[in-house]
Write a protein that holds these residues in place. Structure first.
Motif, PDB file in Angstrom:
ATOM      1  N   VAL A  93       0.872  -1.172   0.000  1.00 61.25           N
ATOM      2  CA  VAL A  93       0.000   0.000   0.000  1.00 61.25           C
ATOM      3  C   VAL A  93       0.909   1.222   0.000  1.00 61.25           C
ATOM      4  O   VAL A  93       1.892   1.264   0.745  1.00 61.25           O
ATOM      5  CB  VAL A  93      -0.925   0.033   1.240  1.00 61.25           C
ATOM      6  CG1 VAL A  93      -1.701   1.334   1.316  1.00 61.25           C
ATOM      7  CG2 VAL A  93      -1.883  -1.134   1.233  1.00 61.25           C
ATOM      8  N   VAL A  94       0.562   2.192  -0.852  1.00 72.05           N
ATOM      9  CA  VAL A  94       1.303   3.450  -0.898  1.00 72.05           C
ATOM     10  C   VAL A  94       0.353   4.559  -0.463  1.00 72.05           C
ATOM     11  O   VAL A  94      -0.746   4.705  -1.013  1.00 72.05           O
ATOM     12  CB  VAL A  94       1.858   3.742  -2.312  1.00 72.05           C
ATOM     13  CG1 VAL A  94       2.616   5.069  -2.325  1.00 72.05           C
ATOM     14  CG2 VAL A  94       2.749   2.602  -2.782  1.00 72.05           C
ATOM     15  N   LEU A  95       0.787   5.310   0.538  1.00 75.44           N
ATOM     16  CA  LEU A  95       0.018   6.438   1.069  1.00 75.44           C
ATOM     17  C   LEU A  95       0.806   7.712   0.825  1.00 75.44           C
ATOM     18  O   LEU A  95       2.027   7.668   0.661  1.00 75.44           O
ATOM     19  CB  LEU A  95      -0.202   6.265   2.573  1.00 75.44           C
ATOM     20  CG  LEU A  95      -0.725   4.912   3.055  1.00 75.44           C
ATOM     21  CD1 LEU A  95      -0.662   4.827   4.571  1.00 75.44           C
ATOM     22  CD2 LEU A  95      -2.142   4.695   2.569  1.00 75.44           C
ATOM     23  N   GLY A  96       0.134   8.872   0.865  1.00 74.20           N
ATOM     24  CA  GLY A  96       0.873  10.125   0.786  1.00 74.20           C
ATOM     25  C   GLY A  96       0.151  11.193  -0.001  1.00 74.20           C
ATOM     26  O   GLY A  96      -0.969  11.004  -0.473  1.00 74.20           O
ATOM     27  N   PHE A  97       0.813  12.338  -0.119  1.00 73.06           N
ATOM     28  CA  PHE A  97       0.299  13.434  -0.931  1.00 73.06           C
ATOM     29  C   PHE A  97       1.429  14.396  -1.265  1.00 73.06           C
ATOM     30  O   PHE A  97       2.532  14.296  -0.731  1.00 73.06           O
ATOM     31  CB  PHE A  97      -0.883  14.151  -0.267  1.00 73.06           C
ATOM     32  CG  PHE A  97      -0.632  14.717   1.101  1.00 73.06           C
ATOM     33  CD1 PHE A  97       0.008  15.937   1.276  1.00 73.06           C
ATOM     34  CD2 PHE A  97      -1.067  14.042   2.228  1.00 73.06           C
ATOM     35  CE1 PHE A  97       0.211  16.463   2.538  1.00 73.06           C
ATOM     36  CE2 PHE A  97      -0.868  14.563   3.499  1.00 73.06           C
ATOM     37  CZ  PHE A  97      -0.229  15.782   3.649  1.00 73.06           C
ATOM     38  N   ASN A  98       1.123  15.298  -2.174  1.00 74.37           N
ATOM     39  CA  ASN A  98       2.078  16.316  -2.603  1.00 74.37           C
ATOM     40  C   ASN A  98       1.697  17.646  -1.983  1.00 74.37           C
ATOM     41  O   ASN A  98       0.514  17.944  -1.822  1.00 74.37           O
ATOM     42  CB  ASN A  98       2.066  16.448  -4.125  1.00 74.37           C
ATOM     43  CG  ASN A  98       2.435  15.150  -4.813  1.00 74.37           C
ATOM     44  OD1 ASN A  98       3.073  14.278  -4.231  1.00 74.37           O
ATOM     45  ND2 ASN A  98       2.036  15.014  -6.060  1.00 74.37           N
ATOM     46  N   ASP A  99       2.699  18.455  -1.661  1.00 70.83           N
ATOM     47  CA  ASP A  99       2.465  19.775  -1.091  1.00 70.83           C
ATOM     48  C   ASP A  99       3.486  20.742  -1.672  1.00 70.83           C
ATOM     49  O   ASP A  99       4.367  20.345  -2.433  1.00 70.83           O
ATOM     50  CB  ASP A  99       2.561  19.717   0.436  1.00 70.83           C
ATOM     51  CG  ASP A  99       1.698  20.764   1.134  1.00 70.83           C
ATOM     52  OD1 ASP A  99       1.269  21.738   0.485  1.00 70.83           O
ATOM     53  OD2 ASP A  99       1.451  20.613   2.342  1.00 70.83           O
TER      54      ASP A  99
END
Length: 163
Positions: A93-99
Protein backbone atom coordinates in the motif's frame (compact mmCIF):
# COMPACT_ATOMS: atom_id res chain seq x y z
CA UNK A 1 9.82 -0.44 20.39
CA UNK A 2 9.18 -4.11 19.88
CA UNK A 3 11.67 -5.68 17.51
CA UNK A 4 11.51 -2.85 14.94
CA UNK A 5 14.72 -2.71 12.95
CA UNK A 6 16.04 -0.15 10.46
CA UNK A 7 16.87 -1.11 6.90
CA UNK A 8 18.53 0.67 4.01
CA UNK A 9 15.93 2.27 1.76
CA UNK A 10 16.50 1.85 -1.96
CA UNK A 11 16.54 5.05 -4.00
CA UNK A 12 15.24 5.72 -6.50
CA UNK A 13 11.99 4.07 -5.44
CA UNK A 14 9.12 3.52 -7.89
CA UNK A 15 6.58 5.06 -5.50
CA UNK A 16 8.35 8.45 -5.68
CA UNK A 17 11.16 8.37 -8.21
CA UNK A 18 12.46 11.86 -7.41
CA UNK A 19 12.68 11.27 -3.62
CA UNK A 20 15.84 12.69 -2.11
CA UNK A 21 15.24 11.56 1.50
CA UNK A 22 14.13 8.14 2.72
CA UNK A 23 14.11 5.77 5.65
CA UNK A 24 12.84 2.24 6.13
CA UNK A 25 11.90 0.12 9.15
CA UNK A 26 10.65 -3.44 9.41
CA UNK A 27 9.06 -5.78 11.93
CA UNK A 28 7.91 -9.39 12.04
CA UNK A 29 4.20 -9.71 12.78
CA UNK A 30 2.83 -13.02 14.06
CA UNK A 31 -0.09 -12.83 11.60
CA UNK A 32 0.35 -15.16 8.64
CA UNK A 33 -0.53 -13.78 5.19
CA UNK A 34 -1.28 -10.26 6.40
CA UNK A 35 -2.57 -8.04 3.57
CA UNK A 36 -0.74 -4.70 3.27
CA UNK A 37 -3.93 -2.67 3.79
CA UNK A 38 -4.52 -4.46 7.12
CA UNK A 39 -0.94 -3.76 8.18
CA UNK A 40 -1.42 -0.08 7.28
CA UNK A 41 -4.72 0.13 9.16
CA UNK A 42 -3.35 -1.58 12.28
CA UNK A 43 -0.18 0.52 12.34
CA UNK A 44 -1.49 3.91 11.20
CA UNK A 45 -5.27 3.80 11.51
CA UNK A 46 -5.47 4.51 15.23
CA UNK A 47 -2.53 6.56 16.39
CA UNK A 48 -1.78 7.00 20.09
CA UNK A 49 -3.04 10.22 21.70
CA UNK A 50 0.47 11.71 21.85
CA UNK A 51 0.84 11.25 18.07
CA UNK A 52 -2.53 12.95 17.46
CA UNK A 53 -1.40 15.87 19.66
CA UNK A 54 1.86 16.17 17.70
CA UNK A 55 -0.12 16.12 14.44
CA UNK A 56 -2.39 18.88 15.74
CA UNK A 57 0.66 20.95 16.77
CA UNK A 58 2.23 20.36 13.34
CA UNK A 59 -0.95 21.58 11.63
CA UNK A 60 -1.03 24.78 13.70
CA UNK A 61 2.66 25.52 13.07
CA UNK A 62 2.53 25.01 9.28
CA UNK A 63 -0.88 26.62 8.63
CA UNK A 64 0.56 30.16 8.26
CA UNK A 65 2.82 28.84 5.48
CA UNK A 66 -0.16 27.57 3.46
CA UNK A 67 0.71 23.89 3.88
CA UNK A 68 -1.88 21.13 3.85
CA UNK A 69 -3.23 19.98 7.19
CA UNK A 70 -2.76 16.33 8.04
CA UNK A 71 -5.96 15.16 9.70
CA UNK A 72 -6.87 11.79 11.15
CA UNK A 73 -9.68 10.34 9.02
CA UNK A 74 -10.75 7.33 11.01
CA UNK A 75 -12.59 4.85 8.87
CA UNK A 76 -12.77 7.17 5.85
CA UNK A 77 -12.68 5.35 2.53
CA UNK A 78 -9.62 6.13 0.44
CA UNK A 79 -7.34 6.87 3.38
CA UNK A 80 -5.56 5.28 6.30
CA UNK A 81 -5.25 7.51 9.34
CA UNK A 82 -4.19 10.94 8.09
CA UNK A 83 -2.91 9.66 4.76
CA UNK A 84 -4.69 9.26 1.40
CA UNK A 85 -4.20 5.93 -0.39
CA UNK A 86 -2.17 6.44 -3.57
CA UNK A 87 -2.14 2.79 -4.64
CA UNK A 88 -3.01 -0.59 -3.16
CA UNK A 89 -2.11 -4.22 -3.89
CA UNK A 90 -2.26 -7.26 -1.61
CA UNK A 91 1.44 -6.98 -0.74
CA UNK A 92 1.87 -3.18 -0.88
CA UNK A 93 0.00 0.00 0.00
CA UNK A 94 1.30 3.45 -0.90
CA UNK A 95 0.02 6.44 1.07
CA UNK A 96 0.87 10.13 0.79
CA UNK A 97 0.30 13.43 -0.93
CA UNK A 98 2.08 16.32 -2.60
CA UNK A 99 2.46 19.77 -1.09
CA UNK A 100 4.29 23.03 -1.83
CA UNK A 101 7.37 22.22 0.23
CA UNK A 102 7.61 18.46 -0.35
CA UNK A 103 5.95 15.35 -1.72
CA UNK A 104 5.94 12.24 0.43
CA UNK A 105 4.94 8.62 0.28
CA UNK A 106 4.62 5.97 2.94
CA UNK A 107 5.08 2.52 1.41
CA UNK A 108 3.91 -0.48 3.44
CA UNK A 109 5.25 -3.76 2.06
CA UNK A 110 4.27 -7.19 3.41
CA UNK A 111 6.02 -10.48 2.67
CA UNK A 112 5.97 -13.92 4.20
CA UNK A 113 8.26 -14.53 7.16
CA UNK A 114 7.60 -18.26 7.06
CA UNK A 115 6.42 -19.80 10.31
CA UNK A 116 7.15 -16.52 12.13
CA UNK A 117 4.29 -14.72 10.35
CA UNK A 118 4.56 -11.70 8.07
CA UNK A 119 7.43 -9.30 7.53
CA UNK A 120 6.10 -5.74 7.35
CA UNK A 121 8.26 -2.84 6.27
CA UNK A 122 7.50 0.87 6.10
CA UNK A 123 9.48 3.06 3.74
CA UNK A 124 9.07 6.82 3.95
CA UNK A 125 10.03 8.70 0.79
CA UNK A 126 10.33 12.47 0.53
CA UNK A 127 11.00 14.79 -2.39
CA UNK A 128 12.00 18.10 -0.82
CA UNK A 129 11.17 20.97 -3.18
CA UNK A 130 12.87 23.89 -1.47
CA UNK A 131 14.72 25.12 1.61
CA UNK A 132 11.53 25.00 3.67
CA UNK A 133 11.05 21.35 2.75
CA UNK A 134 14.60 20.55 3.83
CA UNK A 135 14.16 22.48 7.09
CA UNK A 136 10.81 20.81 7.72
CA UNK A 137 12.30 17.31 7.35
CA UNK A 138 15.22 18.25 9.58
CA UNK A 139 12.79 19.41 12.29
CA UNK A 140 10.37 16.48 12.13
CA UNK A 141 12.80 13.58 11.59
CA UNK A 142 13.31 12.74 15.30
CA UNK A 143 9.52 12.68 15.83
CA UNK A 144 8.97 10.79 12.59
CA UNK A 145 11.36 8.02 13.60
CA UNK A 146 9.74 7.65 17.02
CA UNK A 147 6.26 7.57 15.49
CA UNK A 148 7.22 5.01 12.82
CA UNK A 149 8.91 2.72 15.34
CA UNK A 150 5.97 2.99 17.75
CA UNK A 151 3.22 2.43 15.19
CA UNK A 152 5.07 -0.32 13.33
CA UNK A 153 5.91 -1.99 16.62
CA UNK A 154 2.18 -2.50 17.21
CA UNK A 155 2.25 -5.15 14.48
CA UNK A 156 4.55 -7.35 16.56
CA UNK A 157 2.00 -7.45 19.38
CA UNK A 158 -0.22 -10.58 19.18
CA UNK A 159 -2.97 -8.72 21.08
CA UNK A 160 -3.10 -6.04 18.36
CA UNK A 161 -3.07 -8.37 15.37
CA UNK A 162 -5.63 -10.77 16.85
CA UNK A 163 -8.36 -8.10 16.74
Amino acid sequence: MADVFPEDPALPHPALLQADWADRYAVISPEQGMPAIRAAQLALGQSPAWVRRLLDLRNRVVAPFGLKAAEMKLGEAGSVGAFPIVSERDEQVVLGFNDRHLDFRIVIDVASAGAAGSRVSVTTLVDRHNAFGRLYILAVTPFHRLIVKTTLGRLADPAVVSR
